[in-house]
Write an enzyme that holds these catalytic residues in place. Structure first.
Site: not given
Length: 255
Positions: A75, A48, A105, A221, A199
């Site tokens: 991302e 991201h 986040t 992640g 997520h």
């Protein structure tokens, strides 16, 4: 029952860059982590590039595109500047996410209904460039239907609310959020969208969601990198792949 799609694991390397940036310098290198993740069994790499560059930097994204052998999922916020960077980078896919500077986040799904006029030309440009567009959205029927109308080929269902409820032991909320995900995945597939999830996923929730036949990819992640501190990145990814396989096996057993 829907025929189960092959299930891919995308590994997000943002948090390696967060650790590097906490002290400055070049180490640990998120590109090295991406290469190790692929060696360990990742099907792709997610990164991201935030507008504030708090973790991944422009140079990281360029190196990821140049050096990894698996698909790169870029991302990004849906802004003109980011669109230009993505078009120049030419990743396999982009995932459009909401972004606020004050958040730790990504806190919620993209409002594709409210921003459809902005998103439509961006998605068209990516489609024309051969870059797959994924929209990171909540499992909300209206949002899913708008994603299809915008001709985005993929959605990524925001699994954070469900994962948070599971972690907190709130069984009622967890079940409600889970049913939203189940219904959303079915609807998305029915309107021609490829369905991803991401997520907050850990080994347990990844196993559970892997039993949904509509899910084609999970992007994970934070949990992988956190576990890697204790067991190493290769073992962390191996355990995640095993959890995903158990979920798919449970699906096959009930087919």
């Amino acid at each position: 029952m829907s025929k189960a799609l092959p299930l891919r694991l995308g590994v997000n390397v943002d948090h390696v860059a967060t650790l590097r940036n906490a002290r400055g310098g070049k180490h640990p290198d998120p590109v090295r982590a991406a290469l190790a993740a692929i060696e360990a069994g990742a099907d792709g790499i997610t990164a991201h590039l935030r507008e504030d560059r708090r973790h991944i930097r422009d140079a990281d994204m360029a190196r990821l595109k140049a050096e990894i052998s698996k698909p790169l999922n870029f991302e990004m916020a849906a802004t003109p500047d980011m669109v230009q960077i993505a078009l120049a980078t030419k990743p396999h896919a982009v995932c459009l996410v909401p972004e606020r500077r004050e958040e730790v986040t990504t806190e919620g799904g993209l409002d594709v209904i409210g921003h459809h006029n902005t998103l439509a030309p961006f998605i068209a440009r990516f489609n024309d460039a051969g870059i797959r567009t994924s929209l990171f959205i909540a499992a909300d029927p209206a949002q899913i239907e708008m994603a299809a109308e915008l001709h985005a080929p993929v959605i990524e269902i925001h699994t954070g609310a469900w994962c948070d409820a599971v972690e907190a032991g709130n069984a009622v909320k967890a079940e409600a959020e889970w049913q939203r995900i189940v219904a959303g995945a079915k609807l998305a597939q029915s309107v021609g969208l490829e369905v991803h999830g991401g997520h907050g996923l850990d080994y347990a929730t990844a196993q559970t969601i892997s039993a949904l036949p509509q899910i084609a990819e999970l992007n994970i992640g934070f949990h992988l990198m956190g576990e890697a501190l204790f067991v190493g990145l290769t073992e962390s990814i191996r355990r995640m792949r095993a959890a995903m396989a158990r979920g798919r096996q449970a699906l096959e057993a009930t087919a």
